[in-house]
Structures are given as C-alpha cells and as structure tokens.
Scaffold this active site. Structure first.
Site, mmCIF file in Angstrom:
data_model
loop_
_atom_site.group_PDB
_atom_site.id
_atom_site.type_symbol
_atom_site.label_atom_id
_atom_site.label_comp_id
_atom_site.label_asym_id
_atom_site.label_seq_id
_atom_site.Cartn_x
_atom_site.Cartn_y
_atom_site.Cartn_z
ATOM 1 N N TYR A 55 0.557 -1.149 -0.023
ATOM 2 C CA TYR A 55 -0.033 -0.091 0.081
ATOM 3 C C TYR A 55 0.872 1.172 -0.003
ATOM 4 O O TYR A 55 0.396 2.269 -0.689
ATOM 5 C CB TYR A 55 -1.053 0.013 1.138
ATOM 6 C CG TYR A 55 -1.908 -0.918 0.874
ATOM 7 C CD1 TYR A 55 -3.184 -0.860 -0.046
ATOM 8 C CD2 TYR A 55 -2.195 -2.162 1.411
ATOM 9 C CE1 TYR A 55 -4.028 -1.538 -0.502
ATOM 10 C CE2 TYR A 55 -3.010 -3.038 1.045
ATOM 11 C CZ TYR A 55 -3.933 -2.762 0.097
ATOM 12 O OH TYR A 55 -5.060 -3.884 -0.060
ATOM 13 N N GLN A 88 -15.279 2.387 -6.116
ATOM 14 C CA GLN A 88 -14.316 1.069 -5.596
ATOM 15 C C GLN A 88 -12.743 1.382 -5.587
ATOM 16 O O GLN A 88 -12.083 0.750 -4.945
ATOM 17 C CB GLN A 88 -14.290 -0.139 -6.559
ATOM 18 C CG GLN A 88 -15.918 -0.764 -6.581
ATOM 19 C CD GLN A 88 -15.915 -1.865 -7.931
ATOM 20 O OE1 GLN A 88 -15.523 -2.899 -7.704
ATOM 21 N NE2 GLN A 88 -16.128 -1.344 -9.085
ATOM 22 N N HIS A 106 -14.383 0.485 -1.012
ATOM 23 C CA HIS A 106 -13.341 -0.309 -0.777
ATOM 24 C C HIS A 106 -12.177 0.543 0.144
ATOM 25 O O HIS A 106 -11.117 0.007 0.455
ATOM 26 C CB HIS A 106 -12.597 -0.813 -1.872
ATOM 27 C CG HIS A 106 -13.540 -2.039 -2.599
ATOM 28 N ND1 HIS A 106 -13.389 -2.262 -3.745
ATOM 29 C CD2 HIS A 106 -14.543 -2.400 -1.797
ATOM 30 C CE1 HIS A 106 -14.253 -3.100 -4.077
ATOM 31 N NE2 HIS A 106 -15.181 -3.328 -2.864
ATOM 32 N N GLY A 172 -15.211 1.694 -16.081
ATOM 33 C CA GLY A 172 -13.964 1.069 -15.537
ATOM 34 C C GLY A 172 -13.730 -0.005 -14.434
ATOM 35 O O GLY A 172 -12.886 0.025 -13.630
ATOM 36 N N SER A 174 -14.247 -4.221 -13.824
ATOM 37 C CA SER A 174 -14.688 -5.582 -14.511
ATOM 38 C C SER A 174 -15.982 -6.339 -14.010
ATOM 39 O O SER A 174 -16.114 -7.355 -14.373
ATOM 40 C CB SER A 174 -13.431 -6.425 -14.235
ATOM 41 O OG SER A 174 -13.204 -6.730 -12.991
ATOM 42 N N ASN A 199 -12.888 -2.523 -23.038
ATOM 43 C CA ASN A 199 -13.276 -4.091 -22.947
ATOM 44 C C ASN A 199 -14.286 -4.544 -21.978
ATOM 45 O O ASN A 199 -14.082 -5.059 -21.000
ATOM 46 C CB ASN A 199 -11.821 -4.642 -22.644
ATOM 47 C CG ASN A 199 -11.784 -6.080 -22.652
ATOM 48 O OD1 ASN A 199 -12.578 -6.588 -23.430
ATOM 49 N ND2 ASN A 199 -10.722 -6.852 -22.108
ATOM 50 N N PRO A 200 -15.719 -4.107 -22.325
ATOM 51 C CA PRO A 200 -16.808 -4.362 -21.570
ATOM 52 C C PRO A 200 -16.930 -5.847 -20.926
ATOM 53 O O PRO A 200 -17.016 -6.639 -21.797
ATOM 54 C CB PRO A 200 -17.822 -3.576 -22.169
ATOM 55 C CG PRO A 200 -17.593 -3.639 -23.275
ATOM 56 C CD PRO A 200 -15.759 -3.891 -23.709
HETATM 57 P P1 OAD Z 1 -10.351 -4.302 -12.480
HETATM 58 O O1 OAD Z 1 -8.730 -4.262 -12.782
HETATM 59 O O2 OAD Z 1 -11.124 -5.726 -12.148
HETATM 60 O O3 OAD Z 1 -11.095 -3.913 -13.884
HETATM 61 C C1 OAD Z 1 -10.582 -2.738 -14.714
HETATM 62 C C2 OAD Z 1 -11.680 -2.610 -15.794
HETATM 63 O O4 OAD Z 1 -11.277 -1.306 -16.238
HETATM 64 C C3 OAD Z 1 -11.722 -3.613 -16.964
HETATM 65 O O5 OAD Z 1 -12.797 -4.119 -17.171
HETATM 66 C C4 OAD Z 1 -10.877 -2.809 -17.943
HETATM 67 O O6 OAD Z 1 -11.320 -3.081 -19.226
HETATM 68 C C5 OAD Z 1 -11.320 -1.276 -17.466
HETATM 69 N N1 OAD Z 1 -10.432 -0.190 -18.314
HETATM 70 C C6 OAD Z 1 -8.950 -0.411 -18.294
HETATM 71 N N2 OAD Z 1 -8.591 0.605 -18.904
HETATM 72 C C7 OAD Z 1 -9.831 1.541 -18.853
HETATM 73 C C8 OAD Z 1 -9.892 2.950 -19.307
HETATM 74 N N3 OAD Z 1 -8.949 3.648 -19.716
HETATM 75 N N4 OAD Z 1 -11.179 3.388 -19.466
HETATM 76 C C9 OAD Z 1 -12.213 2.921 -18.837
HETATM 77 N N5 OAD Z 1 -12.056 1.445 -18.448
HETATM 78 C C10 OAD Z 1 -10.959 0.911 -18.611
HETATM 79 O O7 OAD Z 1 -10.695 -3.086 -11.509
HETATM 80 P P2 OAD Z 1 -12.143 -3.148 -10.489
HETATM 81 O O8 OAD Z 1 -13.166 -3.652 -11.423
HETATM 82 O O9 OAD Z 1 -11.983 -1.618 -9.995
HETATM 83 O O10 OAD Z 1 -10.505 -4.186 -4.436
HETATM 84 O O11 OAD Z 1 -11.738 -4.045 -9.467
HETATM 85 C C11 OAD Z 1 -12.612 -4.092 -8.328
HETATM 86 C C12 OAD Z 1 -11.777 -4.454 -7.024
HETATM 87 O O12 OAD Z 1 -11.028 -5.492 -7.261
HETATM 88 C C13 OAD Z 1 -10.792 -3.118 -6.605
HETATM 89 O O13 OAD Z 1 -11.510 -2.299 -5.827
HETATM 90 C C14 OAD Z 1 -9.877 -3.999 -5.751
HETATM 91 C C15 OAD Z 1 -9.600 -5.279 -6.575
HETATM 92 O O14 OAD Z 1 -9.007 -6.360 -5.924
HETATM 93 C C16 OAD Z 1 -9.898 -4.554 -3.334
HETATM 94 O O15 OAD Z 1 -8.632 -4.349 -3.319
HETATM 95 C C17 OAD Z 1 -10.724 -4.752 -2.067
#
Ligand code: OAD
Length: 231
Positions: A55, A88, A106, A172, A174, A199-200
């Site tokens: 962190y 998040q 989070h 943004g 997943s 990359n929806p």
């Molecule tokens: P992810 O890394 O799982 O997903 C990121 C998403 O962002 C993906 O669907 C990418 O396609 C998209 N992406 C990448 N570049 C982008 C851009 N320029 N514009 C828009 N979208 C883009 O991240 P989260 O879904 O946020 O939790 O992850 C959820 C949680 O998992 C986080 O809060 C964290 C993690 O483990 C904890 O640490 C508790």
C-alpha cells in the site's frame, strides 16, 4: 424542479488514464501480487511488512498522479445534475477533480485505521505507513482498506443511493468483485443504465459504450448538452 440524479459507479479503469494500474488487465496489480499475500486480514497477520509495502507503493504512485479528463467530466456534471459517485477506487482522484459526493466502498489509500478501534480513522501524512506507527490508543495503524473477506460497511448506504438513480453510469470496472458488482441491481427499473469500458464485461442490462473512460464520458457530456438544448 427536481434535478436528475446521476449515480456513477467507478472502478480502477477510471484512474488508468491517470497512470494508476488496474487490477485484472494485462500488467494489472494482481499479476505481480497475490491477493492472499497483500489484501486479506490473514496477510496482515502473517506479514505486515509486505502488506504495508504494497500500500505504500500504491500511495507513492497516487502522490504523483493527477485526475484525468474522465474524473473532470464527472465533476462537471454537478453543474446541471445531482451527481453521486460510488467508487471502488481507493485513490482520491474524484475528490481532487471536484466531485463533492464520493462514497468509497473499498476504503481510502490516504487514510489509516486503528487496529483496536475500526472507527478511529486518521489521515496519513505523506506516502508511508510503517510498523510502529500507532493510533492515539497505542495500537498499530493499518491501511484504511476493505480487504477481501472483510465486511463492506458502506454497502447499504451505496445501495440506498443507487435506488434513487435516474441515470446509472458504470465505468472502468470488471464487475468481478462482490458485493460492489451487485449494486447496479438496486437501481429503479426505469433508470437508464450505461456502461463505459474499452473491454466491457458481459452486462446485458446496460447500454455499452466500448471506449476508454475519457472518450466515453466526453460523449455522454455532449449528449447531456444536446438534451439540455431541447433539440
Ligand atoms: P479491474 O482491474 O478488475 O477492472 C478494470 C476495468 O477497467 C476492466 O474492465 C478494464 O477493461 C477497464 N479499463 C481499463 N482501462 C480503462 C480505461 N482507460 N477507461 C475505462 N475502463 C478501463 O478493477 P475493478 O473492477 O475496479 O478491491 O476491481 C474491483 C476491485 O478488485 C478493486 O476495488 C480492488 C480489486 O481487488 C480491493 O482491493 C478490495
């Protein structure tokens, strides 16, 4: 007049254009770190030094990052709508862009929490939290992050906010982490649902804008202007 309520649910992809790494993309944080080693209560019990280091690195990257055009677009919508952001993300880029209603599901990277009283949350001065940094009660401070396996205390407040959305914009993320991913289900049936992601994920209930956040949100801003002009 009742102002339209826009609810934004954001994830790591929103901050990607600020230079912060996402979790699950190629080169994402979970490629080089095991969740079990750095983001669980068990990891904290086993190896605090490693957890603090992980962190601290995130905090150092955040110190050098700036809000990107996507954060700024969201903040600009407050000029014409009520806007609630549920993120998040543990960074503070929404706030630094000017958004005034931000709920962190989070936790927050810039804060530390007492290990003896979870309600005792303090700002971190600088980027480093070390072993031996104590709260006023004399207990070790930990990152103010919701780790895997822990409750998400802000979830019910977030669900309440989503339940009054006229327009829900998911950007943004997943949608792989629960309960955050289930928040969209709380939106009223007649709410418009839009998902912005290059990359929806599979999300049939959404209108999809398959582009990066800055482009996708800019095109939404243009739509808002067009609607406001009554044409
Ligand atoms: P992810 O890394 O799982 O997903 C990121 C998403 O962002 C993906 O669907 C990418 O396609 C998209 N992406 C990448 N570049 C982008 C851009 N320029 N514009 C828009 N979208 C883009 O991240 P989260 O879904 O946020 O939790 O992850 C959820 C949680 O998992 C986080 O809060 C964290 C993690 O483990 C904890 O640490 C508790």
């Amino acid at each position: 007049m009742n102002r339209r309520h826009i609810v934004v649910i954001s994830g790591a992809g929103l901050s990607a254009e600020s230079g912060l790494r996402t979790f699950r993309d190629n080169g994402g944080l979970w490629e080089n770190h095991r969740v079990e080693d750095v983001a669980t209560p068990e990891a904290w019990e086993r190896d605090r030094t490693l957890v603090l280091k992980f962190y601290n690195e995130r905090r150092k990257a955040l110190r050098d990052a700036l809000p990107n055009p996507a954060h700024l677009e969201i903040a600009s919508w407050e000029r014409h709508s009520r806007v609630s952001v549920i993120t998040q993300n543990v960074d503070d880029l929404h706030e630094r862009a000017g958004s005034t209603s931000v709920l962190h599901l989070h936790g927050e990277l810039t804060k530390a929490r007492s290990t003896s009283d979870p309600d005792l949350v303090l700002p971190i001065d600088g980027w480093e939290l070390r072993e031996g940094d104590l709260c006023p009660l004399g207990s070790q401070l930990r990152p103010h992050i919701v780790w895997f396996g822990e409750d998400v205390p802000e979830f019910s407040r977030a669900a309440e906010i989503v339940s009054t959305a006229d327009l829900l914009i998911v950007v943004g993320t997943s949608l792989q982490v629960y309960p955050a991913a289930s928040l969209a289900w709380e939106a009223p049936e007649n709410a418009r649902r839009i998902l912005v992601d290059p990359n929806p994920p599979d999300a049939p209930e959404f209108e999809i804008i398959a582009s990066k956040a800055s482009d996708g949100l800019k095109s939404l801003s243009s739509q808002f202007k067009y609607e406001a002009s009554g044409r």
